[in-house]
Design a protein around this motif. Structure first.
Motif, PDB file in Angstrom:
ATOM      1  N   ASP A 191      28.315 -57.535 146.857  1.00 49.51           N
ATOM      2  CA  ASP A 191      28.134 -57.391 145.420  1.00 49.51           C
ATOM      3  C   ASP A 191      27.166 -56.268 145.070  1.00 49.51           C
ATOM      4  OD1 ASP A 191      28.973 -58.196 142.905  1.00 49.51           O
ATOM      5  OD2 ASP A 191      27.261 -59.521 142.605  1.00 49.51           O
ATOM      6  N   SER A 192      27.322 -55.149 145.749  1.00 53.78           N
ATOM      7  CA  SER A 192      26.552 -53.958 145.421  1.00 53.78           C
ATOM      8  C   SER A 192      27.369 -53.111 144.452  1.00 53.78           C
ATOM      9  CB  SER A 192      26.221 -53.193 146.692  1.00 53.78           C
ATOM     10  OG  SER A 192      25.331 -52.138 146.429  1.00 53.78           O
ATOM     11  N   ARG A 193      26.871 -51.943 144.122  1.00 51.88           N
ATOM     12  CA  ARG A 193      27.558 -51.081 143.156  1.00 51.88           C
ATOM     13  C   ARG A 193      27.757 -49.687 143.723  1.00 51.88           C
ATOM     14  NH1 ARG A 193      25.495 -52.184 136.935  1.00 51.88           N
ATOM     15  NH2 ARG A 193      25.777 -54.448 136.958  1.00 51.88           N
ATOM     16  N   TYR A 194      28.901 -49.115 143.366  1.00 52.05           N
ATOM     17  CA  TYR A 194      29.135 -47.713 143.687  1.00 52.05           C
ATOM     18  C   TYR A 194      29.047 -46.839 142.442  1.00 52.05           C
ATOM     19  CZ  TYR A 194      33.920 -48.650 142.042  1.00 52.05           C
ATOM     20  OH  TYR A 194      35.020 -49.019 141.292  1.00 52.05           O
TER      21      TYR A 194
ATOM     22  N   ALA B 231      31.771 -53.416 136.595  1.00 48.33           N
ATOM     23  CA  ALA B 231      32.962 -53.654 137.410  1.00 48.33           C
ATOM     24  C   ALA B 231      33.002 -52.799 138.670  1.00 48.33           C
ATOM     25  CB  ALA B 231      34.225 -53.397 136.586  1.00 48.33           C
ATOM     26  N   GLN B 232      32.134 -51.837 138.770  1.00 48.90           N
ATOM     27  CA  GLN B 232      32.145 -50.924 139.918  1.00 48.90           C
ATOM     28  C   GLN B 232      31.350 -51.543 141.066  1.00 48.90           C
ATOM     29  OE1 GLN B 232      30.685 -47.464 137.798  1.00 48.90           O
ATOM     30  NE2 GLN B 232      32.765 -46.706 137.443  1.00 48.90           N
ATOM     31  N   ARG B 233      31.933 -52.636 141.599  1.00 48.17           N
ATOM     32  CA  ARG B 233      31.284 -53.437 142.638  1.00 48.17           C
ATOM     33  C   ARG B 233      31.906 -53.144 143.996  1.00 48.17           C
ATOM     34  NH1 ARG B 233      27.078 -55.230 139.646  1.00 48.17           N
ATOM     35  NH2 ARG B 233      26.577 -56.653 141.379  1.00 48.17           N
ATOM     36  N   ILE B 234      31.134 -53.417 145.021  1.00 46.62           N
ATOM     37  CA  ILE B 234      31.630 -53.128 146.361  1.00 46.62           C
ATOM     38  C   ILE B 234      31.042 -54.107 147.367  1.00 46.62           C
ATOM     39  CG2 ILE B 234      29.905 -51.501 147.296  1.00 46.62           C
ATOM     40  CD1 ILE B 234      32.435 -49.590 147.675  1.00 46.62           C
ATOM     41  N   ASP B 235      31.870 -54.576 148.294  1.00 45.55           N
ATOM     42  CA  ASP B 235      31.445 -55.373 149.435  1.00 45.55           C
ATOM     43  C   ASP B 235      31.880 -54.628 150.698  1.00 45.55           C
ATOM     44  OD1 ASP B 235      30.667 -57.248 147.585  1.00 45.55           O
ATOM     45  OD2 ASP B 235      32.034 -58.815 148.257  1.00 45.55           O
ATOM     46  N   VAL B 236      31.147 -54.840 151.782  1.00 49.29           N
ATOM     47  CA  VAL B 236      31.482 -54.203 153.054  1.00 49.29           C
ATOM     48  C   VAL B 236      31.472 -55.256 154.154  1.00 49.29           C
ATOM     49  CG1 VAL B 236      30.841 -52.468 154.780  1.00 49.29           C
ATOM     50  CG2 VAL B 236      30.515 -51.978 152.342  1.00 49.29           C
ATOM     51  N   MET B 237      32.556 -55.322 154.920  1.00 50.24           N
ATOM     52  CA  MET B 237      32.683 -56.225 156.048  1.00 50.24           C
ATOM     53  C   MET B 237      32.772 -55.398 157.326  1.00 50.24           C
ATOM     54  SD  MET B 237      33.045 -59.710 156.171  1.00 50.24           S
ATOM     55  CE  MET B 237      34.071 -60.205 154.775  1.00 50.24           C
ATOM     56  N   VAL B 238      32.045 -55.831 158.367  1.00 50.57           N
ATOM     57  CA  VAL B 238      32.002 -55.077 159.616  1.00 50.57           C
ATOM     58  C   VAL B 238      32.273 -56.016 160.787  1.00 50.57           C
ATOM     59  CG1 VAL B 238      30.371 -53.399 158.686  1.00 50.57           C
ATOM     60  CG2 VAL B 238      29.513 -55.421 159.908  1.00 50.57           C
TER      61      VAL B 238
ATOM     62  N   VAL C 123      35.335 -52.346 156.728  1.00 51.41           N
ATOM     63  CA  VAL C 123      36.218 -52.594 155.590  1.00 51.41           C
ATOM     64  C   VAL C 123      35.402 -52.564 154.303  1.00 51.41           C
ATOM     65  CG1 VAL C 123      37.949 -54.114 154.585  1.00 51.41           C
ATOM     66  CG2 VAL C 123      37.653 -54.042 157.071  1.00 51.41           C
ATOM     67  N   VAL C 124      35.793 -51.681 153.400  1.00 49.42           N
ATOM     68  CA  VAL C 124      35.158 -51.550 152.089  1.00 49.42           C
ATOM     69  C   VAL C 124      36.074 -52.207 151.063  1.00 49.42           C
ATOM     70  CG1 VAL C 124      34.358 -49.929 150.332  1.00 49.42           C
ATOM     71  CG2 VAL C 124      33.978 -49.426 152.770  1.00 49.42           C
ATOM     72  N   LEU C 125      35.582 -53.240 150.401  1.00 50.09           N
ATOM     73  CA  LEU C 125      36.343 -53.948 149.372  1.00 50.09           C
ATOM     74  C   LEU C 125      35.835 -53.471 148.019  1.00 50.09           C
ATOM     75  CD1 LEU C 125      35.953 -57.454 151.036  1.00 50.09           C
ATOM     76  CD2 LEU C 125      37.989 -56.015 151.142  1.00 50.09           C
ATOM     77  N   ALA C 126      36.676 -52.761 147.295  1.00 48.86           N
ATOM     78  CA  ALA C 126      36.244 -52.080 146.079  1.00 48.86           C
ATOM     79  C   ALA C 126      36.801 -52.746 144.829  1.00 48.86           C
ATOM     80  CB  ALA C 126      36.670 -50.611 146.118  1.00 48.86           C
ATOM     81  N   GLY C 127      35.935 -53.067 143.889  1.00 49.87           N
ATOM     82  CA  GLY C 127      36.369 -53.515 142.580  1.00 49.87           C
ATOM     83  C   GLY C 127      36.557 -52.340 141.638  1.00 49.87           C
ATOM     84  N   TYR C 128      37.068 -52.624 140.459  1.00 51.40           N
ATOM     85  CA  TYR C 128      37.309 -51.573 139.479  1.00 51.40           C
ATOM     86  C   TYR C 128      37.461 -52.218 138.109  1.00 51.40           C
ATOM     87  CZ  TYR C 128      42.038 -53.183 140.666  1.00 51.40           C
ATOM     88  OH  TYR C 128      43.142 -53.957 140.924  1.00 51.40           O
ATOM     89  N   ARG C 129      37.377 -51.405 137.065  1.00 52.28           N
ATOM     90  CA  ARG C 129      37.496 -51.933 135.704  1.00 52.28           C
ATOM     91  C   ARG C 129      38.873 -52.550 135.473  1.00 52.28           C
ATOM     92  NH1 ARG C 129      35.508 -46.645 132.613  1.00 52.28           N
ATOM     93  NH2 ARG C 129      36.012 -45.762 134.681  1.00 52.28           N
ATOM     94  N   LEU C 130      38.869 -53.672 134.783  1.00 53.45           N
ATOM     95  CA  LEU C 130      40.092 -54.413 134.471  1.00 53.45           C
ATOM     96  C   LEU C 130      40.328 -54.380 132.965  1.00 53.45           C
ATOM     97  CD1 LEU C 130      39.299 -57.467 136.763  1.00 53.45           C
ATOM     98  CD2 LEU C 130      40.790 -55.534 137.332  1.00 53.45           C
TER      99      LEU C 130
END
Length: 306
Positions: free
Chosen positions: A50-53, A58-65, A107-114
């Motif tokens: 739940d960080s931000r780019y 809505a510009q949220r990002i999660d990273v899985m490794v 893996v970068v999981l990117a959110g975006y405006r809806l």
């Protein structure tokens, strides 16, 4: 049939029903919960949550490794979720992160405006910013910024395809041609004008020249390789979308593959990335093979992380 087999059959039916409910109500977190229960969490670690780019909510990002992390830099996979341009968040799709992290990807999981805020072209602007964030930050999570791939399901496949085909979006973020090494679209809409759904009209209906919103409009022979995977039973985003875009790119000399999964519908191409459904590897195997062929990881994925 023994009692254990009966119990397992009942559980499987319940999970299948829960997934259908999740897709109907956009409650995909139910599928992520099933993946944690049946696949476990070993082998993958949430490195950023739940960080931000960008500055917008809505510009949220999660990273899985992968866990443990290997010594060498890993290829990076950016995932854009579906949800008809009006729902979804990176946290709903951690099952995608776990599956591909175990296969050797950051893996970068990117959110975006809806919608209503995320009308065209906001999803593309946000997607490009997420790719730029990945370029700048992949190394700190063990990723190789020289081996970045895109993948998306449904509305997310639309974003992945547009970023791959229409040069302006990544170009605006200072990303050079060829930065993305390959793109995977799962059940994506690529040729859907005239708009026939409320969600498409809400996201694109305001555009004066609607054809310019369509990935097929930007088909070109010099784009990065594409894999367009869909199910032949998909009535939400019909398989003709993948076939038409593949034909258009192929006719121009582009590198494009299609994979049509018999009997699979719109939900199945995401469902089969989560335990226990990923035992049916008709989605996962073509994706991993495509990525590996273009510089991705070569190690096979495990069905679960226990």
């Amino acid at each position: 049939m023994g009692w254990l087999a009966i119990v397992l059959a009942v559980v499987a039916l319940a999970l299948f029903g829960a997934w259908r409910y999740a897709m109907a109500t956009n409650a995909v977190f139910l599928l992520d919960g099933a993946d944690r229960v049946f696949g476990g969490t070993a082998g993958a670690r949430l490195a950023l949550r739940d960080s931000r780019y960008g500055p917008l909510a809505a510009q949220r990002i999660d990273v899985m490794v992968p866990d443990p992390a290997p010594a060498q830099p890993l290829p990076v996979l950016i995932f854009f979720h579906g949800g008809s341009w009006n729902s979804g968040s990176p946290g709903d799709y951690h099952f995608v992160g776990r599956t591909f992290a175990r296969a050797g990807y950051v893996v970068v999981l990117a959110g975006y405006r809806l919608t209503p805020d995320g009308i065209y072209p906001h999803m593309l602007e946000d997607g490009a910013k997420a790719v730029a964030w990945t370029r700048d930050n992949a190394a700190r999570y063990g990723g190789d910024p020289e081996r970045v791939f895109l993948i998306g399901h449904s509305a997310g496949a639309y974003t992945a395809a547009m970023l791959s085909l229409e040069r302006q979006w990544l170009g605006r973020e200072g990303l050079p041609e060829g930065f993305v090494k390959g793109t995977v679209g799962l059940s994506g809409p690529y040729d859907f004008y005239p708009f026939t759904s409320d969600s498409a009209r809400a996201a694109f209906g305001h555009v004066p020249v609607p054809e310019t919103t369509q990935p097929i409009h930007f088909a070109r022979g010099d784009a990065q390789p594409l894999l367009l995977l869909t199910g032949d039973a998909d009535t939400t985003v019909k398989p003709r979308n993948s076939k038409a875009l593949a034909r258009a790119v192929g006719n121009l000399g582009g590198a494009v593959e299609t994979a049509i999964v018999p009997g699979a519908d719109h939900a199945d191409t995401a469902m089969k990335l989560a335990a226990p459904f990923n035992r049916d590897r008709r989605v996962l195997d073509p994706v991993l093979a495509f990525l590996s062929a273009h510089g991705g990881a070569s190690a096979p994925v495990q069905a679960g992380g226990r």
